[in-house]
Design a protein around this motif. Structure first.
Motif, mmCIF file in Angstrom:
data_model
loop_
_atom_site.group_PDB
_atom_site.id
_atom_site.type_symbol
_atom_site.label_atom_id
_atom_site.label_comp_id
_atom_site.label_asym_id
_atom_site.label_seq_id
_atom_site.Cartn_x
_atom_site.Cartn_y
_atom_site.Cartn_z
ATOM 1 N N ASN A 1 0.778 -1.245 0.000
ATOM 2 C CA ASN A 1 0.000 0.000 0.000
ATOM 3 C C ASN A 1 0.806 1.289 0.000
ATOM 4 N N PHE B 1 0.182 4.103 -2.606
ATOM 5 C CA PHE B 1 -0.994 3.774 -3.418
ATOM 6 C C PHE B 1 -2.027 4.883 -3.276
ATOM 7 N N SER B 2 -2.775 5.137 -4.329
ATOM 8 C CA SER B 2 -3.916 6.046 -4.219
ATOM 9 C C SER B 2 -5.009 5.323 -3.432
ATOM 10 N N GLY B 3 -6.006 6.093 -2.983
ATOM 11 C CA GLY B 3 -7.112 5.503 -2.233
ATOM 12 C C GLY B 3 -7.732 4.335 -2.982
ATOM 13 N N GLU C 1 -6.398 2.514 -5.409
ATOM 14 C CA GLU C 1 -5.473 1.386 -5.530
ATOM 15 C C GLU C 1 -5.447 0.552 -4.260
ATOM 16 N N LYS C 2 -5.507 1.247 -3.119
ATOM 17 C CA LYS C 2 -5.514 0.511 -1.845
ATOM 18 C C LYS C 2 -6.714 -0.417 -1.762
#
Ligand SMILES: Nc1ncnc2c1ncn2[C@@H]1O[C@H](COP(=O)(O)OP(=O)(O)O)[C@@H](O)[C@H]1O
Ligand SMILES: [Mg+2]
Lengths: 431, 253
Positions: B143, B146-148, B150-151
């Motif tokens: 994570n 990571f963007s929101g 992507e998470k």
């Protein structure tokens, strides 16, 4: 009765020095005997550090200097079950050179030999031996006065070493006191990697007092990986004195894996312009271990860069000390100096004293320092466990991640693997 | 699959869950909705085994075993999966390597051989396609950076890798744009079989356009105060929670 009385009246220093009475150095080269005699004179006016000495504030040497030791050449050293490389490796046993355990290959432009041999033949040793050693430090002076043997690595101009050079000091008897002494000279444009390792097969309160002098000439590059892996009851004081000339690169990675009291004195004098210096350290401690990393880096000239990164993992009742000082001289404009110390404290009874210091007298510099101390991240631990990792693996994974940027600095694959393995072995088992 | 009875849990001495009853059977999807702070994440965390929460009363039986007695890793190995509302960033820990360790430790417990590197990589490839993460997972720390979105996709990716029996998705939809939402929902639907089940926690109805629940529960002040069919979600979307809260307060006075 008379003898007992006498012992009682002796000062701690006299008593400690009496260990060396049996040593005979008459075989030594005359220039070296002179150095020994000079050091003995200096020692007369020095005393062992106490808690009043700022430099030794957090490390008591009482237990070290009051120990009862013996100095001996081991008789039976063949039964060893230790991983000693069988190439380019000098092994000292109890401070003495062991021709049986050492492997020396000859290579063009490279001298790799015992110190005693190099003293009689190597011009650099004859000229520079002892010149970097500080005269106000009693342990360094004791080493100069009473060192048994050690290793010398000397690379000629523009010589590139293709192999890794191992210097191993093995303690193989009970209560051994040893003063190993190493000397590394990198001529202009040369390049080498060294492993400097201390190991110990006896768990009986030994004391290793090692000094290593290092010269990195113009445009030369040297990496030292120092692995301290003695025993639960061993004491060690290790002093490295380094000078760096123009355009040189020096890196030292210090891994303290074992030892009851370990004190490192790392002193780097960056004499030249355009130098690069890397100082890294990792100290994963347990039990009652006490490890004190002192470093001093002096930037004297412009356009130099240094990176210092020390990391500690403190378990049980262990104590860590980090005292790193970077001194930027008035002349040393455009210095980039970065210093950082991070610690994970894994138990309520472990302690860390961290003191990163910058002293800057130039105005056009980029310098930073920082120190962090915390615990393993509970949220991360839970996240990993919720994915099915056991508590032990999750801890090992997080400790590995914490240590990884220091471990990545190691330029010798075998040592990198060894340190990773050490972390894995030690952090799977912790509650 | 899971049977929760009269579950009470507290943190720092404050009781958050005040008697939860819920049964989820194989093949079912249950949605849990409710205003912020009503205890949805607490329920998810208690089921996953977070030990900051103290269970004072009640029982949870998961696949015939006492869930509350198990360590978090054993719950995971038994087939429970929590997609976190706030996935943790873990610098220095490889997203792929830690999953490999997790999968192989679980296999070892079951007396199976470790998964071969080839099989593992094949699975990574297949499952990351499912959430359209492609090559973006390789060589990255869990994570980290990571963007929101992507998470959240990474949570579903991990779920796909671990093939759980019961997945609890804690607000996996919040903070996602409509494309990401569709990707996540697709992932969940692809993984649905008659033998597994999920609990989908959300406070928007829109996720339930993509993941069709069999039941919708409303959690309020630590209790399930209403249960209904999927249409209940639409009603909540239209009218908000106030009418349920009022209903609830009338009952309790
Ligand atoms: N770690 C915590 N420490 C203290 N209070 C908490 C903690 N976690 C949740 N709470 C409290 O528990 C209640 C329920 O929170 P939560 O389960 O996160 O609600 P939801 O997910 O439904 O929004 C809130 O009042 C919240 O403040
Ligand atoms: Mg929540």
């Amino acid at each position: 009765m008379e003898v007992l009385q006498e012992t009682k009246d002796m000062t701690a220093k006299e008593q400690f020095l009496s260990h060396f009475d049996t040593q005979d150095f008459s075989f030594d080269e005359s220039f070296s005997i002179e150095k020994r005699e000079e050091a003995k004179k200096i020692i007369e006016d020095l005393s062992f550090p106490t808690s009043k000495d700022e430099y030794w504030k957090y490390t008591r040497t009482n237990r070290i200097v009051k120990g009862k030791y013996s100095i001996s050449i081991p008789e039976n050293e063949m039964e060893l079950d230790l991983a000693i490389p069988s190439k380019n490796c000098i092994v000292l046993v109890n401070g003495y050179y062991s021709p049986e355990l050492s492997f020396i290959e000859s290579a063009e432009g490279i001298l790799f030999s015992s110190l005693s041999k190099a003293k009689s033949s190597n011009e650099m040793v004859q000229k520079h031996f002892g010149s970097l050693t500080k005269k106000d430090e009693i342990f360094a002076m004791i080493n100069t006065a009473y060192h048994q043997d050690g290793a010398v690595l000397h690379l000629g101009k523009n010589v590139q070493a293709n192999e890794v050079y191992y210097i191993i000091n093995l303690i193989d008897d009970d209560h051994i006191l040893s003063n190993p002494r190493n000397f590394i000279f990198m001529e202009q444009g040369s390049n080498a990697k060294v492993v400097l390792k201390t190991i110990n097969s006896s768990n009986t309160g030994t004391f290793t007092n090692m000094v290593t002098e290092v010269f990195v000439e113009k445009n030369a590059q040297l990496e030292i990986n120092k692995v301290q892996d003695e025993s639960e009851s061993s004491f060690q004081i290790a002093t490295e004195q380094i000078v760096q000339a123009n355009d040189s690169t020096f890196k030292i990675n210090t891994f303290t894996l074992s030892g009851n009291i370990v004190r490192n004195n790392l002193n780097i004098d960056s004499l030249g312009k355009n130098t690069m210096t890397y100082l890294n350290g990792l100290y994963p401690l347990k039990g009652k271990q006490h490890v004190d990393n002192h470093s001093y880096l002096l930037h004297r000239e412009p356009n130099c860069e240094s990176h210092e990164l020390y990391k500690g993992i403190l378990n049980d009742q262990s104590t860590g000390v980090f005292n790193g000082k970077v001194f930027v001289h008035r002349e040393a404009q455009k210095t980039n100096a970065f210093q950082s110390n991070a610690n994970i404290v894994m138990s309520d009874t472990a302690t860390i004293n961290s003191k990163p210091e910058l002293e800057i007298y130039a105005d056009d510099v980029k310098c930073s320092h920082g120190s962090t101390t915390g615990q393993l991240d509970d949220e991360a631990l839970f996240y990993l466990r919720a994915r099915g990792l056991s508590k032990e693996s999750a801890r090992a994974v997080l400790v590995n991640a914490f240590a990884s940027d220091v471990i990545e600095q190691i330029g010798v694959e075998a040592i990198k693997d060894e340190i990773k393995q050490f972390i894995d072995d030690n952090y799977q088992g912790i509650k | 699959m899971i049977k929760i009875e009269n579950l009470h849990a507290s943190i720092d001495g404050n009781e958050i869950l005040k008697g939860i009853n819920l049964e989820v059977k194989a093949g079912e999807v249950h949605a849990i909705m409710g205003p912020n702070g009503s205890g949805k994440s607490t329920l998810a965390n208690v089921l996953a085994g977070r030990d900051e929460y103290k269970v004072s009363e009640g029982s949870v039986i998961f696949l015939g075993e006492d869930l509350l007695d198990m360590e978090p890793e054993d719950r995971s190995r038994a087939g429970l999966f929590l997609a976190f509302q706030y996935p943790v960033e873990i610098p220095g820990v490889s997203n792929i390597n830690f999953l490999k360790t997790a999968i192989n430790e679980a296999r070892e417990k079951k007396g199976l051989k470790p998964m071969s590197a080839k099989d593992f990589l094949r699975r990574v490839k297949e499952k990351s396609k499912l959430v359209e993460l492609g090559g973006r997972l390789a060589n990255r720390s869990v994570n980290e950076g990571f963007s929101g979105g992507e998470k959240k996709r990474n949570e579903i990716f991990q779920m796909a890798m671990l093939e759980p029996k019961l997945s609890i998705l804690d607000e996996t939809d919040s903070g996602l744009d409509i494309d990401a939402l569709r990707i996540v929902a697709n992932g969940v639907n692809e993984l649905k079989t008659k033998d597994n089940a999920s609990i989908v926690i959300t406070h928007y109805q829109r996720l339930l356009d993509y993941i069709i629940p069999d039941f919708v529960h409303v959690l309020y002040k630590g209790k399930i105060v209403k249960t209904g069919p999927k249409e209940l979600a639409l009603e909540l979307e239209e009218k908000g929670y106030d009418w349920i809260i009022q209903e609830q307060e009338t009952i309790s006075t």
